[in-house]
Design a protein around this motif. Structure first.
Motif, PDB file in Angstrom:
ATOM      1  N   UNK A 102     -17.369   0.604  -9.976  1.00 43.94           N
ATOM      2  CA  UNK A 102     -15.921   0.789  -9.978  1.00 43.94           C
ATOM      3  C   UNK A 102     -15.259  -0.391 -10.673  1.00 43.94           C
ATOM      4  N   UNK A 103     -14.316  -0.083 -11.554  1.00 38.15           N
ATOM      5  CA  UNK A 103     -13.546  -1.108 -12.250  1.00 38.15           C
ATOM      6  C   UNK A 103     -12.073  -0.820 -12.046  1.00 38.15           C
ATOM      7  N   UNK A 104     -11.298  -1.852 -11.727  1.00 41.08           N
ATOM      8  CA  UNK A 104      -9.873  -1.692 -11.472  1.00 41.08           C
ATOM      9  C   UNK A 104      -9.151  -2.928 -11.974  1.00 41.08           C
ATOM     10  N   UNK A 105      -7.995  -2.728 -12.629  1.00 40.28           N
ATOM     11  CA  UNK A 105      -7.273  -3.872 -13.187  1.00 40.28           C
ATOM     12  C   UNK A 105      -5.817  -3.486 -13.428  1.00 40.28           C
ATOM     13  N   UNK A 106      -4.971  -4.483 -13.519  1.00 40.67           N
ATOM     14  CA  UNK A 106      -3.553  -4.282 -13.760  1.00 40.67           C
ATOM     15  C   UNK A 106      -2.816  -5.589 -13.608  1.00 40.67           C
ATOM     16  N   UNK A 107      -1.561  -5.633 -14.035  1.00 37.61           N
ATOM     17  CA  UNK A 107      -0.774  -6.865 -13.931  1.00 37.61           C
ATOM     18  C   UNK A 107      -0.452  -7.218 -12.490  1.00 37.61           C
ATOM     19  N   UNK A 108      -0.181  -8.481 -12.251  1.00 37.80           N
ATOM     20  CA  UNK A 108       0.178  -8.952 -10.923  1.00 37.80           C
ATOM     21  C   UNK A 108       1.461  -8.274 -10.443  1.00 37.80           C
ATOM     22  N   UNK A 109       1.450  -7.806  -9.198  1.00 34.48           N
ATOM     23  CA  UNK A 109       2.607  -7.148  -8.633  1.00 34.48           C
ATOM     24  C   UNK A 109       2.633  -5.655  -8.834  1.00 34.48           C
ATOM     25  N   UNK A 110       1.749  -5.120  -9.693  1.00 35.39           N
ATOM     26  CA  UNK A 110       1.672  -3.678  -9.912  1.00 35.39           C
ATOM     27  C   UNK A 110       0.725  -3.063  -8.885  1.00 35.39           C
ATOM     28  N   UNK A 111       0.841  -1.746  -8.617  1.00 39.65           N
ATOM     29  CA  UNK A 111      -0.025  -1.131  -7.596  1.00 39.65           C
ATOM     30  C   UNK A 111      -1.517  -1.363  -7.836  1.00 39.65           C
ATOM     31  N   UNK A 112      -2.020  -1.112  -9.052  1.00 38.52           N
ATOM     32  CA  UNK A 112      -3.448  -1.326  -9.308  1.00 38.52           C
ATOM     33  C   UNK A 112      -3.779  -2.804  -9.447  1.00 38.52           C
ATOM     34  N   UNK A 113      -2.844  -3.600  -9.956  1.00 33.02           N
ATOM     35  CA  UNK A 113      -3.093  -5.033 -10.087  1.00 33.02           C
ATOM     36  C   UNK A 113      -3.305  -5.725  -8.758  1.00 33.02           C
ATOM     37  N   UNK A 123       0.831  -1.208   0.000  1.00 28.15           N
ATOM     38  CA  UNK A 123       0.000   0.000   0.000  1.00 28.15           C
ATOM     39  C   UNK A 123       0.865   1.258   0.000  1.00 28.15           C
ATOM     40  N   UNK A 124       2.117   1.157   0.473  1.00 26.47           N
ATOM     41  CA  UNK A 124       2.986   2.325   0.507  1.00 26.47           C
ATOM     42  C   UNK A 124       3.395   2.784  -0.889  1.00 26.47           C
ATOM     43  N   UNK A 125       3.228   1.938  -1.895  1.00 29.16           N
ATOM     44  CA  UNK A 125       3.566   2.299  -3.267  1.00 29.16           C
ATOM     45  C   UNK A 125       2.341   2.624  -4.104  1.00 29.16           C
ATOM     46  N   UNK A 126       1.176   2.751  -3.469  1.00 30.43           N
ATOM     47  CA  UNK A 126      -0.046   2.941  -4.252  1.00 30.43           C
ATOM     48  C   UNK A 126      -0.039   4.278  -4.995  1.00 30.43           C
ATOM     49  N   UNK A 127       0.645   5.302  -4.447  1.00 27.59           N
ATOM     50  CA  UNK A 127       0.673   6.584  -5.138  1.00 27.59           C
ATOM     51  C   UNK A 127       1.513   6.542  -6.408  1.00 27.59           C
ATOM     52  N   UNK A 128       2.216   5.424  -6.664  1.00 27.99           N
ATOM     53  CA  UNK A 128       3.000   5.311  -7.885  1.00 27.99           C
ATOM     54  C   UNK A 128       2.123   5.181  -9.131  1.00 27.99           C
ATOM     55  N   UNK A 129       0.824   5.022  -8.958  1.00 26.39           N
ATOM     56  CA  UNK A 129      -0.055   4.976 -10.124  1.00 26.39           C
ATOM     57  C   UNK A 129      -0.055   6.307 -10.869  1.00 26.39           C
ATOM     58  N   UNK A 138      -2.580   4.072 -15.709  1.00 29.02           N
ATOM     59  CA  UNK A 138      -1.244   4.038 -15.129  1.00 29.02           C
ATOM     60  C   UNK A 138      -0.276   3.580 -16.211  1.00 29.02           C
ATOM     61  N   UNK A 139       0.379   4.536 -16.881  1.00 29.66           N
ATOM     62  CA  UNK A 139       1.258   4.195 -17.981  1.00 29.66           C
ATOM     63  C   UNK A 139       2.547   3.515 -17.560  1.00 29.66           C
ATOM     64  N   UNK A 140       2.961   3.700 -16.317  1.00 33.95           N
ATOM     65  CA  UNK A 140       4.196   3.080 -15.854  1.00 33.95           C
ATOM     66  C   UNK A 140       4.037   1.588 -15.602  1.00 33.95           C
ATOM     67  N   UNK A 141       2.819   1.153 -15.216  1.00 35.36           N
ATOM     68  CA  UNK A 141       2.610  -0.248 -14.856  1.00 35.36           C
ATOM     69  C   UNK A 141       1.451  -0.877 -15.619  1.00 35.36           C
ATOM     70  N   UNK A 142       0.906  -0.185 -16.617  1.00 37.45           N
ATOM     71  CA  UNK A 142      -0.166  -0.713 -17.478  1.00 37.45           C
ATOM     72  C   UNK A 142      -1.394  -1.129 -16.673  1.00 37.45           C
ATOM     73  N   UNK A 143      -1.796  -0.292 -15.725  1.00 36.91           N
ATOM     74  CA  UNK A 143      -3.007  -0.551 -14.955  1.00 36.91           C
ATOM     75  C   UNK A 143      -4.050   0.515 -15.228  1.00 36.91           C
ATOM     76  N   UNK A 144      -5.278   0.261 -14.814  1.00 38.00           N
ATOM     77  CA  UNK A 144      -6.347   1.211 -15.064  1.00 38.00           C
ATOM     78  C   UNK A 144      -7.419   1.175 -13.996  1.00 38.00           C
ATOM     79  N   UNK A 145      -8.101   2.310 -13.846  1.00 37.63           N
ATOM     80  CA  UNK A 145      -9.229   2.436 -12.929  1.00 37.63           C
ATOM     81  C   UNK A 145     -10.293   3.285 -13.608  1.00 37.63           C
TER      82      UNK A 145
END
Length: 219
Positions: A192-203, A133-139, A165-172
């Motif tokens: 609400x819809x949220x998705x991203x790769x495993x290990x990424x902040x939104x994922x 959760x400490x890296x969530x602002x990296x989105x 989230x262009x750095x980690x290919x996630x979206x909300x």
């Protein structure tokens, strides 16, 4: 040591500026966790005793600059912030840069008003991103945001927001509708819809998709 800070504001007819500076210890401490080296190939279970979480009140230096410019029916916003640690204690967040720019515009559609917001953000950090959760602002490190709100002449209002989230290919994304039922009640529905790769902040939170119906009472 004491904390020290300064703030300068300028308000003009079409442009506002703000500059801030702070040097001191944050209100909430950082939590130091000792690092335990494990041999992942051994297949054995490691039991560790007396692991202590230690609060650390470290000092940081932060500075920021922000501006709001109003031109006819458009509003431009810009902000930049820098932060760095002054303590040499290990495992504390290091330096970081962050900048955000946005433009807002209103459109008249009959008796309704459509507000649009486009925002881009950029961030750079000394520490790598993880899935805590400490890296969530990296989105917002390479973020793009689009927001829409339609206020009608009746008791209805509709809004939507999409973040990429262009750095980690996630979206909300979120869709929301509100209706004033009476003077004391407000009904709303949102998805609400949220998705991203495993290990990424939104994922990390991609299973938290939801739909909600809410009835709020004001006394």
């Amino acid at each position: 040591k004491n904390n020290a800070g300064a703030r300068v504001d300028f308000h003009g007819s079409r442009i506002d500026w703000q500059m801030i500076y702070f040097e001191g210890a944050p209100t909430a401490p950082a939590i130091y966790t000792p690092v335990i080296d494990l041999d992942a190939t051994s297949g054995s279970v490691v039991y560790a005793r007396h692991i202590t979480l230690q609060p650390v009140y470290s000092r940081r230096r932060s500075a920021g600059l922000g501006s709001v410019i109003t031109l006819e029916t458009m509003i431009f916003r810009f902000a930049y912030g820098y932060s760095d640690k002054l303590s040499q204690f290990q495992n504390l967040p290091g330096w970081s840069h962050a900048a955000v720019a946005g433009v807002e515009k209103n459109f008249a559609i009959g008796r309704s008003t459509l507000t649009t917001l486009l925002q881009a953000s950029y961030g750079q950090h000394e520490n790598q991103t993880d899935n805590t959760i400490t890296s969530f602002d990296r989105i917002f490190d390479r973020g793009w945001l689009l927001g829409l709100r339609l206020a009608t002449s009746s008791d209805w209002a509709f809004s939507s927001v999409a973040l990429y989230d262009g750095a980690h290919s996630g979206g909300f994304a979120q869709l929301k509708a509100e209706c004033k039922v009476s003077d004391g009640f407000l009904a709303s529905a949102n998805v609400d819809w949220i998705d991203g790769p495993t290990g990424a902040p939104l994922g990390t939170f991609r299973r938290n998709k939801r739909a909600m119906l809410t009835l709020t009472s004001y006394l």
